[in-house]
Design an enzyme around this catalytic site. Structure first.
Site, PDB file in Angstrom:
ATOM      1  N   LYS A  42       0.833  -1.209   0.000  1.00  0.00           N
ATOM      2  CA  LYS A  42       0.000   0.000   0.000  1.00  0.00           C
ATOM      3  C   LYS A  42       0.868   1.260   0.000  1.00  0.00           C
ATOM      4  CE  LYS A  42      -4.010   0.250   1.507  1.00  0.00           C
ATOM      5  NZ  LYS A  42      -4.664   1.014   0.415  1.00  0.00           N
ATOM      6  N   ARG A 112      -3.378   2.212   8.236  1.00  0.00           N
ATOM      7  CA  ARG A 112      -3.554   0.899   7.591  1.00  0.00           C
ATOM      8  C   ARG A 112      -2.263   0.113   7.621  1.00  0.00           C
ATOM      9  NH1 ARG A 112      -6.715   4.003   3.559  1.00  0.00           N
ATOM     10  NH2 ARG A 112      -8.760   3.010   3.308  1.00  0.00           N
ATOM     11  N   GLY A 121      -7.635  -8.897   4.252  1.00  0.00           N
ATOM     12  CA  GLY A 121      -8.478  -9.170   5.416  1.00  0.00           C
ATOM     13  C   GLY A 121      -7.727  -9.712   6.611  1.00  0.00           C
ATOM     14  N   MET A 123      -5.052  -8.284   8.293  1.00  0.00           N
ATOM     15  CA  MET A 123      -4.590  -7.347   9.310  1.00  0.00           C
ATOM     16  C   MET A 123      -5.553  -6.165   9.401  1.00  0.00           C
ATOM     17  SD  MET A 123      -0.496  -7.696   8.900  1.00  0.00           S
ATOM     18  CE  MET A 123      -0.595  -7.155   7.222  1.00  0.00           C
ATOM     19  N   ARG A 369      -5.223  -0.077  -9.609  1.00  0.00           N
ATOM     20  CA  ARG A 369      -4.811  -1.479  -9.704  1.00  0.00           C
ATOM     21  C   ARG A 369      -5.079  -1.967 -11.118  1.00  0.00           C
ATOM     22  NH1 ARG A 369      -9.338  -2.997  -5.296  1.00  0.00           N
ATOM     23  NH2 ARG A 369     -11.040  -1.995  -6.392  1.00  0.00           N
ATOM     24  N   HIS A 490     -15.331 -40.512 -17.708  1.00  0.00           N
ATOM     25  CA  HIS A 490     -15.553 -40.834 -19.117  1.00  0.00           C
ATOM     26  C   HIS A 490     -16.280 -39.700 -19.823  1.00  0.00           C
ATOM     27  CE1 HIS A 490     -17.856 -42.599 -22.493  1.00  0.00           C
ATOM     28  NE2 HIS A 490     -16.731 -43.267 -22.681  1.00  0.00           N
ATOM     29  N   SER A 802       5.558 -40.318 -21.549  1.00  0.00           N
ATOM     30  CA  SER A 802       4.455 -39.363 -21.549  1.00  0.00           C
ATOM     31  C   SER A 802       3.719 -39.541 -20.229  1.00  0.00           C
ATOM     32  CB  SER A 802       3.538 -39.651 -22.736  1.00  0.00           C
ATOM     33  OG  SER A 802       2.441 -38.765 -22.704  1.00  0.00           O
ATOM     34  N   CYS A 870       0.439 -35.811 -21.036  1.00  0.00           N
ATOM     35  CA  CYS A 870      -0.731 -35.928 -21.897  1.00  0.00           C
ATOM     36  C   CYS A 870      -2.007 -36.105 -21.087  1.00  0.00           C
ATOM     37  CB  CYS A 870      -0.561 -37.073 -22.894  1.00  0.00           C
ATOM     38  SG  CYS A 870      -0.535 -38.681 -22.118  1.00  0.00           S
ATOM     39  N   TYR A 890       7.197 -31.284 -23.646  1.00  0.00           N
ATOM     40  CA  TYR A 890       5.939 -30.820 -24.235  1.00  0.00           C
ATOM     41  C   TYR A 890       4.769 -31.085 -23.302  1.00  0.00           C
ATOM     42  CZ  TYR A 890       4.837 -35.673 -25.514  1.00  0.00           C
ATOM     43  OH  TYR A 890       4.567 -37.019 -25.480  1.00  0.00           O
TER      44      TYR A 890
END
Lengths: 914, 914
Positions: A42, A112, A121, A123, A369, A490, A802, A870, A890
């Site tokens: 902040k 703050r 949420g 602190m 933001r 399935h 794979s 895969c 891959y």
């Protein structure tokens, strides 16, 4: 003397003071310091904006180092802190023209916490600090709104009493409830309390606090300030925060900063107001300022929806409301905001969501933001930011959440939130098993689906669960919904392969095949749907709606191609597709596939005209009978492979040999059994008995895949022959073929060795028959924990691994994807034992640990071992990031997820590079 | 010059000769040298016997180092080897009084390989070396038996031609076959060939060898000798031997030695002969010489069974045959043999199986090895050897194969080999699921079994597979046999728990419940058995026999107690029992259990009067209904636990909370459903629908164990309460209680954390209600690969881990024990992909690797974490050895296996200490 806790707790003077300042005004020049580390998120944000020349309400930040020091030294502050705070506060007072505790022009501040990463949420925050019995009167007078002033004061009392003085939240509720009752309406809303009632409430809160805490709420504003600062620092050490940090891997030693900032008010008359501006249209990505403004209101009023804000710009305003826009009301202020927005977007290199407040004609930016956006907008913004020279292509890639592309690639319903806003609630929820949306009349079996589709009807197939026999019905339907089964059941797997939307595992569905009824318990009440009733599916969010809803078609936007080009240039991981059909293979290429990662050859067995031959093969009595039916199937398989090879010309294709247990292919109905018996020339009783004998208790762990390959080698031999004959045939046509023969469910090195020998011997026979050869590879799926543990041995017999992460997840967790629906959603959503469904997001701790063992073992034995994933995880961005870090070659996923995978792979590569 | 291949291949002289002798006579003094490493097993054995003064036929050994050198240097021998061999040979010739190649008194030698560990059948042997066209005549003359001489010669030709000259074995068969045909009978036996025919055969062999090998069989005996030595060394490098070594983990660099030994002949007249002597009775262990002798015969004649040998001693001889015993025929020779046997037993410290030959009144020992024996004999011998001061108690422990105790502890049939010898073949084979034996009339369902047992009939329960509803039938039957299922199938686990013999997974069985028939395909023919037909089961060997066989009762021998005492003194691992009943717990104590390692609480649910309450609990509609039935069940559970705690006074008891999927408890028949519906006051349709909704595709991986515990916490709460209330109650009686609450199928640290919190909260309520507390522990079963990988996290919430290696094996291999019967036997027996059933012998490479990860992770987090194994592996000696090496604290097994486990644990500890 002031009763200030800080100075009395001062550190012994023999300790040296910290070497640099402990308090920094937002406009301080901190050079190259890591602002977030020193000032928290902040403080850093406000300092950055201030440096950019954006007007933010003035303030200062006490560093995270003070917090660390404070907690380490039993709550004493470093020497000189009091003076630093006082000097900074004086500077703020000077800029605002009000003073803390000044009854005529009271300054109010927020106090703050803010750590280097966001801990939402966790602190504490205190607003309106500086109000007391005197200054509240000044505020009432200055604002001309006593209600506002006393409301602000009672909020301070509540926050301060709770956070600093430890008075239980519930006590305030009791006092407020009692007061409302006395006002004659226990159910009245807070906003309907009169100024007098609020004044009374303030009194009662003070009395209650004194009685609960044993001391009064401090009227001394300095005591307020130091009380709040101490509470913010101490909140770093509260149990909730510690638990959160542990969970998120945030270091305790970082500490939190404490930011003190002047409060500004948008409700100080008609030249005041609050608004929100997006620097670009978050729905379309178009480069226009987009937002809302509410005159004479605080920011929370915009959010609370008590009054309706109007558009920022005249062009965007509802007809007749043009003059109420900020653009027309206060053109100068509007121009300022436009300038701030441009500056912020240029600085952060992304579309911003800017909160601002105008206090009596002066604009302040409160927060900026990165703006949330649709997938479509994300792509357009990213590409246009590059065109504008704001970001590089690589930066642009990080601006798009890969999952958001799904919205572009599939037809869809409005989101559940959008529908809820219109009052449309889902009938029931399940798993988002296959994305997209569909509306249709329900049917309960595959044959009916097919029959009605032939008549031109649009049908949804509703099943308890699906099985291979339902595939024709799934093809005929526009969508599929099941009562049981998980993300890799399935129904889910097949629907994704077919590109149909699917909601799986809808626990509230009770499907009665006999009565052809769907019963759904909604809020204790049972609703019944019969065949022909219309439902709508949202496969992207796992929702089912009663009745027909409008389906939005898939978008096509030109910027996506550009983004994909950049992604392809940045990624290291190759991207392949899981597909079993030539059409799927062609689609996959159009989506950028660089090969087939998984062709499930058994799916080819389910075409109508073949299923019976397959059934006969499975149920034939003895080897000879089986071989006869294999001969019938072989040319069909060869034809399939030829078509796939042609579609993948030049690219590799991993073809998995039969994986399913034979019993999946068994006939079930009396008709099916009779038909098979006729074909086999056998009695129905004998066929039924053989089918029963093949029943398995846990088919997932049963006689399947390589286990069938080794015990009935003729089946795999037929498949190897079909693959290589097909490869030779299309190679003869000039097509470039790279067949990869993949042996599934291997757990033992000797299994693979033996199976490889069988396959190689068959290959040599094929080559001898053909008088020519072709290069091919043999590899294995890694789907069992044991395979990972002996990967160093397996690699002796495999050119590639794979990772079949669906099955590997099942065995590692001991959870069947088909049965997980009974507890896994509870685990994820209710008990929060898992942060995500491990069948959707790869579990790094368990499954990932095994994959790393396998990668090390496999590459240790065979340096260039080709490694891929895969499983369904091949299309999940977080899982793809793991694949990048684990050094795989891959990933492979269903064709429509390929763009997501390409982008995710690029982001993963960029992340790893950094 | 002699055409000797060795000298011509001599190493270049610049290389230094080996520093010590390359050839050692059997009587050489080699000091502390590791004989086996240098001389191989065979050479070492002969040298050792020679040193002990035992007369062995003289000979010498060329060291393993020569072999290594020979192979490394392309087949050349070290300098001086020729001279060393010549000198040693001369010494042998001097001792025997014959010379190699001397036509009047020819020496014959054997040339054999021998590595440091036995590689049976892997390398080559040549006998009768030294025969040629001249010496064969001398042998014929000297022995007076031309048939013997030419038979020996043709054997040499065959072995030498094959091993040294590479002539294919089949070629000899062809030549021999042709000769027999010419003799008028193609099917005549070798022994019926006349001396002349053998002489002709020798000629033809020589001609054939010359034509096949391109050179003649060497008449030069030195060439024969060096050819044989080279072949022995080269055989270390043959493909078969390399493959074998790889499989057995034998190092290639060890090499083989080559032993050359004078041949002696027991067939040189009536003062010659061959025999075998056991130093003690191998059936009973009694300390008397036990063996057989055949006069005027070679050792192979005894083995071949062409003539019938007689006992060694008069006392043991068949009546009327006393005078034909060696004791009576040649008392001096007999006395010599007795002396040699005693010396050998004393030296090796164990009962010996001694082969000897008497050549013309002179006794030679050819070989000695540790004698095979029954379990009963093993125990007696071990204990008596200690009493005689021959071995220490620790050595005695290593003399008994733990598995052989099974013969002592169960009723049994004669072994399959013994039965086969009597012409009794098994009807079918399955898995040895629960040891023991039984004969009875078959029945096909549990109710029938119970009914007939009540009438006093002895029945065997035959099922496709068993389920919890069959337990009363299993109790009533004397044995159980199933067509499917593995070593840890329901039938196997329950039968072991009940102490019933069981053969599981008999693939050849086709059980037809409708017709109440068992069909068995034997050799292509189908045999059918109906209810009441008698079968016999051998649960120790997994055999089923048609008809009644005599069952041998379990033996009780006093020596076992002594052995067990020594075992308990030597072992580090504690030994616990898997049992669910007070009776089982008492039996377990009598077998030496030091606690209960696994009490499967769900087994308690199946008692007749409770099953319906359990069914009602499972099928009750909603929480309230479920709680009502839990209240009904709770006092029963508490009673069970009280009884178990009393039985285990002073010892710990690990009580596993409900593990099974709820669907295991569902009613199946219409009657059962109707009965539950009545009890619930619900319609049968509704109950059936709820039961169907609970069906699972892969129950093993489904909604079970802690997953049920977390989604229906009332069930586990009830169990925790029952355990602790029972513990408090019996503690009040003065019983010492150590309850260990065990949470099964945990895969996530948060699962365990959440479940532990629920259990602890319930415990606190119990203690508050009782006004007193008791110590207890909470731990978890480790049954999933993921649990092993996150064991470091689990240990934060567990005081103990118990490895459930049955389930862990299932998930690691991805093999369901219920379905494994279709391929696992093929894997082990036919394809040899696995050396043992991993459900019987713990798989060290896979499952063991995970256990080691878990041990390291768990102990890393919690130093004193208690670790045990409670899977079936807890009773398997090889698996127990792993548990010792992995550093576990205890193993747990079914009560009758406890003595085996105690002995195996002791052996493992002794092995580890060495």
């Amino acid at each position: 003397m002031r009763p200030n806790p800080a100075p009395t707790n001062r550190r012994p003077s023999e300790e040296p003071p910290l070497s640099h300042a402990n308090v920094h005004l937002f406009d301080a020049d901190l050079g190259d310091t890591n602002l977030k580390h020193l000032l928290g998120g902040k403080g850093a944000g406000l300092t950055t904006m201030t440096r950019l020349g954006i007007p933010v309400p003035p303030g200062f930040t006490i560093t995270t180092e003070v917090c660390v020091d404070f907690l380490a030294n039993g709550g004493s502050y470093p020497d000189g802190l009091e003076a630093e705070v006082a000097a900074s506060l004086a500077s703020v007072e000077g800029q605002v023209g009000r003073r803390l505790g000044d009854a005529s022009a009271p300054l109010m501040v927020s106090v703050r916490s803010g750590a280097r990463v966001s801990m939402p949420g966790m602190m504490d925050t205190i607003l309106n600090l500086g109000l007391n019995d005197e200054t509240v009167k000044g505020l009432a007078q200055q604002s001309g709104d006593p209600r506002f002033a006393y409301d602000a004061y009672r909020r301070l009392l509540q926050m301060y009493g709770d956070v600093v003085m430890g008075v239980d939240h519930a006590r305030y509720e009791e006092v407020l409830g009692q007061l409302k009752k006395e006002q004659g309406d226990a159910r009245m809303l807070d906003k309907d309390l009169s100024p007098e009632a609020l004044q009374e409430l303030v009194k009662r809160y003070q009395a209650m606090i004194e009685s609960e805490a044993g001391k009064p709420f401090p009227q001394d504003v300095q005591e307020q300030l130091w009380g709040a600062i101490g509470a913010v620092f101490r909140s770093w050490d509260n149990e909730r925060a510690i638990r959160y940090r542990k969970m998120q891997g945030i270091a305790h030693r970082w500490g939190t900063a404490c930011t003190v900032q002047a409060m500004v008010f948008g409700n100080m008359g008609e030249t005041s107001g609050s608004g929100v501006a997006f620097t670009r249209n978050p729905s379309t990505g178009e480069k226009i300022l987009y937002g809302e403004y509410l005159a004479n209101a605080q920011g929370e009023d915009v959010v609370a929806g008590i009054r309706t804000p109007v558009a920022l710009t005249a062009a965007a305003a509802a007809p007749g409301h043009e003059d109420r826009t900020l653009e027309r009301r206060q053109p100068d202020v509007f121009a300022e905001i436009v300038g701030h927005c441009a500056a912020l977007e240029a600085h952060f290199g992304d579309m911003q969501d800017v909160e601002f407040t105008v206090e009596q004609g002066k604009a302040y930016v409160l927060q900026t933001r990165t703006g949330k956006r649709t997938g479509r907008a994300a792509v357009r913004i990213a590409v246009e930011l590059v065109a504008e020279g704001v970001v590089t292509p690589e930066q642009a890639l990080t601006r798009v959440e890969p999952g958001s592309l799904e919205q572009l690639l599939h037809a869809r319903l409005p989101t559940p939130d959008e529908l809820l806003a219109k009052g449309v609630k889902p009938l029931a929820s399940g798993l988002p098993a296959s994305p997209g949306a569909a509306t249709g009349a329900i049917v309960f079996d595959a044959d009916e689906a097919e029959a009605q589709a032939k008549e031109g009807k649009t049908v949804l197939l509703v099943r308890r669960e699906t099985s291979p026999e339902d595939i024709h019905g799934m093809k005929a339907a526009v969508g599929v919904v099941t009562a049981t089964g998980g993300m890799t059941s399935h129904a889910a797997v097949v629907a994704r392969g077919l590109g149909k939307c699917c909601v799986a595992g809808v626990g509230a569905f009770d499907v009665d095949y006999r009565k052809r009824q769907l019963r759904v318990v909604v809020g204790g009440e049972t609703r019944t749907f019969g065949e022909g009733d219309v439902l709508s599916l949202d496969g992207s969010h796992g929702k089912v709606y009663a009745g027909a809803l409008d389906v939005v078609a898939a978008a096509t936007i030109p910027e996506l191609d550009q983004l994909m080009t950049w992604a392809d240039e940045s990624r290291r991981l190759k991207v392949r597709a899981n597909t079993d059909t030539p059409a799927g293979a062609r689609t996959a290429r159009s989506y950028g596939a660089e090969g087939i990662g998984l062709c499930r050859t058994e799916h080819m067995f389910f075409a109508d005209e073949r299923l019976e031959a397959v059934r006969c093969m499975v149920l034939a009595d003895g080897e000879e009978g089986r071989n006869h039916w294999l001969d019938v199937i072989a040319p069909m398989q060869r034809g399939d492979f030829e078509a796939i090879f042609r579609a993948m010309d030049g690219l590799p294709a991993a073809l998995r040999l039969l994986d399913w247990p034979l019993h999946e292919f068994l006939p079930k109905t009396a008709d099916e059994i009779a038909s098979v018996a006729r074909a086999l020339g056998d009695s129905a009783d004998a066929v039924r008995a053989r089918a029963e004998a093949m029943h398995e208790v846990n088919p997932m762990l049963g006689h399947r895949a390589v286990r069938v390959g080794l015990t009935f080698p003729a089946i795999y031999r037929m498949q190897v022959r079909a693959i290589l004959e097909a490869a030779l045939a299309v190679a003869g046509e000039g097509v470039t073929v790279h067949p990869e023969i993949m042996i599934p469910v291997v757990g033992l090195a000797k299994e693979l060795e033996a199976m490889r020998a069988i396959a190689e011997a068959e290959a040599e026979r094929v080559f001898a028959d053909a008088g020519t050869r072709i290069a091919y590879q043999i590899g294995t799926m890694i789907e069992l924990p044991r395979a990972c543990l002996v990967a160093h041995q397996l690699a002796q017999h495999a050119e590639f691994f794979s990772f079949g992460t669906n099955d590997l997840t099942q065995t590692t967790f001991g959870i069947s994807r088909d049965d997980a629906g009974r507890f896994l959603p509870t685990y994820v959503d209710d008990l929060e034992l898992l942060s995500a469904d491990p069948f959707a997001r790869l579990d790094e701790e368990g499954v990932g640990a095994l994959i790393r063992i396998a990668v090390e073992g496999g590459r240790g034995t065979r340096e260039g071992l080709k490694l891929g994933v895969c499983g369904e995880h091949g299309g999940d961005p977080a899982s793809i990031d793991f694949c990048e870090r684990a050094g795989l070659d891959y990933v492979s996923c269903s064709p429509p997820r390929l763009p997501i995978a390409r982008l995710a792979a690029a982001q993963a590569a960029l992340r790893r590079r950094d």
